[in-house]
Design a protein around this motif. Structure first.
Motif: not given
Ligand SMILES: [Zn+2]
Length: 728
Positions: A101-104, A113-116, A235-236
């Motif tokens: 849950x620490x991923x959250x 990690x994700x581009x925006x 990492x999800x």
């Protein structure tokens, strides 16, 4: 087209080809090189045959947990005691525990990690607020206590999703250690932007929630002979590696909820009404259709109020690698019995009224169908139950229970896409009980070992759908279940993609561009091809079953799979594993040239001879009449021998080529002018010298009209434009 244009065009095509030459580049090596360098050296833990060795061991993690769900605040509380047994020959100075849950957590690096990109579409005030004005959701674990069996605080350090517990003295081989963790966390609304996840709650329109709770407690990491501690971060995406153990779990939820979970319900008579209990007894005797335990009218009534009282459901599970549960007052619950050889198990579903009429018709019966089909290709399903839970946007598996998407629209419309998507996801997630819940591979490291094997079994289960649903009418254009993955032609688009977005299947999942195609579609298809085209069902099924049985309730690695498939079949498959699993090569075979010949009589030094003469224009049947004269040449022969002689009169030299580097058997279909067909299946060994072409000379007693390779699209050939030759 004039000559100049032709030249320019072919130059352009050549330069495109040079950039995109998938057959060269960093995986350029012989397709027939053995895998000795890639596979680990066999040892006493894992043998060269692919079976567990005499020193094979695995750790045991037993859990005793009290869980409480606070529906008002959406917080879950746990009081957990883990007893960990060290069956390894090693002294363990510390233990690693997974805190998924620490991923959250608010400060989780996963979120970075994700581009925006600038999104210039109009948005609602809520969306704007959610994205730019609210703080990040904090769904990480709050640890309240970590103590040893004597109530003494233990030393620990948390690195993202992994917690190391430092032991006062090392845990010796055969020793056990118990420790207690108290924790809580905020449950995420998994459909809300920025929260997501495989676990959480779905907020329904009437304000009720459907909880699908998983990865919700600190879980022991795997320690084994292959990885030591498997403590790669979560990492999800790349899933889980978990040891087997027992789970003794009590879960306290509002008393108007219907709940189910991994394991045997231990206080059935306490938590079910008398009527529900009686209906459950009936369900165990109903093999053809589900029995309603909680029907739609009862569920609809329950969702209209909120009880303040609580109720505790108790479960016990043995030999499972994980535990998950689902709870809601909206649940309809149905169940039916499934006969597997000499044992009965129960198939069940939990769903809200919004899922009907689709779910009452298909869910539980699909669970039953899946258990039968998978058992048939592996081993009889060893647990006593399997549950499908309706949760939108989910497709996620746990021992005995899974979450599945697919409901009608608000006005009750069910598209084929929704219906077959829902059935497919149920087959897939129920199927995961076999891989990786029982054949317990390391999902964090090797996604394909569960997803690929499971996609293969899902495809065969889908294609056998009529066995359990004889009256099913498939959508127009389909004569069997409309499977999304598994048929070789469906992986062609992926395997034709530019090399820079392709990775070998043997790549850890977090580093893969097209995860679904790489880790599900391609390995699943590889096994379909291996079974139907390379090994044949008989050899494949025995070897696959051998692998499943050798490794059920154990932790296999890729080498154990590759080796077992060869060991049980007497087939050297290193070329197949290399091509499909270790490279990004593709299949492309073609017909380069066909040259008809005829046979003529000639004289050499006054003696009769026969000679083939190229006949490059259209074939003139008159030429072949000459062949009748040949019979005179046989006149001195014993008439009995002569009678059995063939008289081929139509000869062809066929040059096959292989623009793709991935090796496959060559499947050739000849169609003759009289409408008859002959199929020749060359073994993969025809390409044994890695030649780019392969030439064969044929003699037939009738003219060939058409030659096709891979006529049934069995091999995932990416370019079928070069697969056909027809007589001019
Ligand atoms: Zn899956």
């Amino acid at each position: 087209m004039n000559r100049i244009w032709c030249l320019i065009l072919s130059f352009l095509m050549l330069s495109v080809y040079a950039q995109e030459d998938k057959n060269k580049g960093h995986y350029d090596e012989s397709p027939f090189k053995q895998l000795k360098e890639e596979l680990p050296t066999p040892n006493m833990f894992r043998t060269a045959s692919g079976a567990p060795g005499p020193a094979y061991y695995q750790q045991q993690a037993d859990y005793k947990m009290s869980i409480r769900l606070d529906e008002e605040k959406d917080v879950i509380y746990g009081d957990e005691t883990i007893t960990y047994t060290n069956n390894s020959p090693d002294m363990l100075e510390y233990l690693w525990v997974q805190l998924d849950q620490n991923m959250r957590a608010a400060d989780s690096p996963t979120k970075m990690l994700y581009e925006s990109k600038a999104d210039t579409r109009p948005m609602t005030i809520e969306t704007y607020s959610k994205r730019y004005r609210e703080g990040a959701f904090d769904g990480g674990f709050k640890l309240e206590l970590l103590q040893d069996a004597n109530g003494k605080d233990m030393q620990f350090i948390i690195n993202q999703t992994m917690m190391r517990i430092d032991l006062e003295k090392p845990l010796a081989p055969t020793e056990k250690i118990s420790f207690r963790i108290k924790w809580n966390y905020n449950i995420n609304n998994y459909r809300k932007e920025g929260e997501g996840g495989r676990s959480g709650f779905e907020l329904m329109e009437d304000g009720n929630k459907i909880y699908v709770i998983a990865q919700f407690f600190p879980r022991m990491a795997v320690y084994n002979d292959v990885e030591g501690w498997q403590n790669m971060q979560f990492w999800g995406r790349s899933e889980f590696a978990l040891p087997f153990g027992t789970y003794d779990v009590s879960i306290t939820v509002p008393d108007d909820h219907v709940l189910n979970a991994t394991g045997k319900l231990m206080n059935e008579k306490e938590v079910l009404s008398n009527q529900q209990y009686q209906r459950m007894q009936q369900a165990w005797k109903s093999y053809d259709k589900p029995v309603m335990i909680v029907n739609e009218a009862e569920a609809t009534k329950a969702e209209k109020s909120r009880s303040k009282k609580m109720k505790t459901w108790k479960f016990f599970a043995d030999n499972v690698r994980d535990f998950a549960f689902s709870s809601s007052r909206k649940f309809i619950w149905d169940a039916m019995a499934v006969k597997l050889n000499d044992k009965d198990v129960i198939a069940m579903s939990l769903y809200p009224r919004e899922a009907n009429p689709l779910w009452e018709e298909y869910s539980t019966r699909t669970v039953a169908h899946t258990l039968k089909e998978y058992s048939n290709l592996t081993f009889d399903y060893p647990y006593h139950k399997a549950i499908s839970v309706s949760a939108e946007d989910q497709g996620m598996e746990y021992p005995m229970i899974c979450w599945n998407f697919g409901r009608p629209t608000k006005d009750g419309y069910v598209s084929d896409r929704t219906k077959y998507g829902m059935i497919a996801v149920i087959i897939h997630e129920i199927g995961h009980n076999f891989f990786p819940m029982i054949v317990n591979s390391d999902e964090r490291q090797w996604t394909w070992m569960d997803e690929g094997l499971n996609t293969f079994l899902q495809y065969t289960t889908e294609q056998n759908f009529k066995k359990s649903f004889p009256n099913e009418v498939f959508p127009e254009g389909f004569d069997s279940f409309p499977s999304r993955r598994g048929a070789p032609k469906d992986i062609v688009e992926y395997m034709s993609m530019p090399q820079k977005v392709l990775e070998p299947i043997m790549t850890q999942g977090d580093h893969v561009h097209n995860f679904g195609a790489n880790a599900y579609g391609k390995p699943g298809t590889a096994l379909v091809v291996l079974r139907n085209t390379v090994m044949g069902k008989k050899l494949f099924d025995h070897a696959f079953r051998t692998y499943a049985n050798r490794w059920k309730f154990k932790h296999p690695t890729p080498a154990d799979f590759f080796r077992t498939m060869e060991d049980a079949s007497a087939m050297d498959l290193d070329w197949f594993w290399r091509g499909w699993f270790y490279t990004t090569w593709y299949v492309d075979m073609g017909i380069e040239k066909v040259t008809p010949y005829y046979l003529q009589k000639t004289q050499v030094n006054g003696e009769n001879r026969l000679q083939f003469v190229e006949k490059s224009n259209e074939i003139d049947p008159a030429e072949f009449k000459k062949m009748k004269e040949l019979k005179q040449l046989d006149s001195k022969m014993d008439p009995k021998v002569r009678k059995d002689l063939k008289n081929p009169t139509y000869f062809y030299e066929v040059v096959y080529n292989r623009p793709g580097k991935l090796i496959m058997p060559l499947l050739v279909t000849f169609e003759f002018e009289d409408g008859t067909v002959k199929e020749v299946r060359y073994p993969y060994m025809m390409w044994r010298l890695n030649d780019e072409t392969f030439t064969k000379f044929y003699g037939f007693d009738k003219p060939v009209k058409k030659i096709t390779i891979d006529a049934k699209q069995e091999t995932a050939d990416i370019d079928i434009s070069n697969n056909v030759w027809t007589v001019m």
